[in-house]
Enzyme design. Structure first.
Site, short mmCIF file in Angstrom:
data_model
loop_
_atom_site.label_atom_id
_atom_site.label_comp_id
_atom_site.label_asym_id
_atom_site.label_seq_id
_atom_site.Cartn_x
_atom_site.Cartn_y
_atom_site.Cartn_z
N ASP A 1 5.61 13.70 63.06
CA ASP A 1 5.48 13.74 64.52
C ASP A 1 6.04 12.50 65.21
OD1 ASP A 1 3.59 11.96 63.62
OD2 ASP A 1 1.93 12.78 64.79
N GLU A 2 6.92 11.76 64.53
CA GLU A 2 7.37 10.50 65.08
C GLU A 2 8.78 10.18 64.60
OE1 GLU A 2 5.05 6.21 65.66
OE2 GLU A 2 4.73 7.40 63.87
#
Length: 442
Positions: free
Chosen positions: A126-127
């Site tokens: 998610d990054e």
């Protein structure tokens, strides 16, 4: 789920916009907001606006993977024991989650970033860092690019926050400044002023032990760290000391690597959290073998072989230790790397110590540079009993295929439960249902 309206902010004012000149590197850090929980709220419309927790069961020593913003208002956060989260927010909706679904949406988001620049460095599901320095691949202002990224991510039904600065350290800290849906911009030349008042713990790479050392020198803010005596910190922290000083002053020079192929994993690993702590060495070793088999199957399924074995042992929620060893040759066979993982146990565990979690990982897949390999003349697992006992005589090698290939084929055809060893049955009902979430992992 949070509304899709956009927020835009600077650490200085809300007036920062594309009229501000940007004549320096422009590195962003995109962080998906409460990602797993947001995906669950997207897929379950009736869960929107309600506290949602993605994690293992409170009754099976589970751990919270992600909590929605509604659940966070009750004090729930990631890595918290599920039992604690259940006490804080008894009305929460619980789900163990779907990694396949999260991975699908994550890949869609990364495609959006790749539309803007080939320099995308995904650091977790998610990054990701991305480089939108003016003139490299676009003449458009970096702030406008970030705003477009946020709009396109919102069209997927989820949201993200972005930090924008001249290096990774600034971008990472800025991305955490305003959530959800935040865009925090640190204009070139203002890095030191942005970082100075923040606590040293705000900077990645400064954990509890490093912070304790810094505090002992009277260093509590990044501003104080940026003015610290280099020789003094190098004596206390080694080569990382001077590096921390440069980063705290906003002087880091960052490189965002070009995006790797989606299938290019950095490691293959598996972890297991136990409902009750393991303390018996025989059981712990059996668990390591059990986990190694899972890792071996994943390696073969993805056509990967590695040479670095990592063992992870967690004694409590906050206490974790790892040990690592590099093999002389690449392998995807658990009967080769599993015993090495067992050997590593003595480095991170002592007799009687409780074990809450065990993990086994294989990495070192890079074949760009050939490693020197000392081939074994004889593989003992291939010797007949009579061969192994004869001294000074030539030993013969069996050409039978590894048993793993046979069991893999059976499991592919009939399901993973068709064959189970005693060690697998031993832990069948003793494993937490927390979903492992490795970074850069298959």
């Amino acid at each position: 789920m949070p509304p899709s309206s956009e927020k835009s902010a600077s650490f200085e004012s809300a007036d920062v916009n594309s009229a501000d000149r940007w004549d320096a590197p422009a590195i962003g850090l995109m962080d998906l907001d409460a990602f797993f929980a947001s995906v669950e709220q997207l897929d379950h419309p009736d869960w929107r606006g309600k506290p949602v927790i993605v994690g293992g069961s409170p009754h099976k020593r589970g751990v919270v993977s992600t909590a929605s913003y509604e659940a966070r208002t009750f004090g729930v956060h990631s890595a918290m024991p599920s039992a604690t989260a259940a006490r804080l927010c008894p009305q929460a909706i619980w789900t163990s989650g779907s990694y396949a679904r999260y991975k699908e949406l994550s890949q869609n988001v990364m495609s959006i970033l790749l539309d803007e620049t080939p320099l995308v460095e995904q650091v977790s599901i998610d990054e990701a860092f991305f480089d939108v320095t003016p003139g490299r691949f676009s003449r458009e202002h970096p702030i406008e690019i970030c705003r477009r990224i946020q709009r396109r991510v919102a069209e997927l039904g989820i949201t993200c926050s972005i930090g924008l600065g001249v290096n990774k350290t600034v971008a990472k800290i800025a991305s955490e400044r305003e959530k959800p849906r935040g865009l925090t911009v640190v204009l070139p030349g203002s890095e030191r002023r942005f970082l100075a008042p923040l606590p040293v713990e705000a900077m990645s790479g400064i954990g509890p032990s490093t912070a304790k050392v810094l505090h002992s020198f009277g260093i509590k803010t990044l501003g104080e760290l940026s003015r610290a005596n280099t020789a003094r910190l190098e004596g206390a922290l080694g080569v990382s000391g001077p590096r921390l000083i440069r980063r705290a002053g906003g002087l880091e020079v960052s490189v965002v690597s070009e995006a790797a192929a989606p299938s290019e994993a950095k490691s293959v690993s598996n972890e297991r959290t136990f409902k009750e702590d393991l303390t018996d060495e025989t059981e712990i070793r059996a668990a390591i073998r059990h986990i190694s088999c899972i890792v071996g199957r994943r390696l073969r399924k993805n056509g990967l072989k590695g040479c670095t074995v990592t063992l992870k042992v967690k004694n409590s929620v906050s206490s974790s230790h790892t040990a690592q060893k590099t093999l002389s040759a690449m392998t995807d066979q658990e009967d080769q790397f599993g015993p090495v993982a067992e050997e590593l146990l003595q480095e991170v565990w002592h007799n009687g110590q409780p074990v809450r979690l065990l993990g086994v990982g294989i990495s070192g897949f890079d074949t760009g540079a050939q490693r020197p390999i000392q081939p074994a003349l004889f593989d003992e697992q291939d010797l007949t009993p009579s061969d192994a006992t004869r001294q000074g005589k030539k030993k013969t090698r069996s050409h039978r295929p590894p048993l793993s290939g046979v069991t893999d084929a059976l499991k592919d055809k009939f399901g993973s439960d068709v064959i189970k060893y005693g060690r697998d049955l031993r832990f069948e009902d003793r494993i937490s249902d927390t979903m492992p979430m490795g970074k850069n992992d298959v």
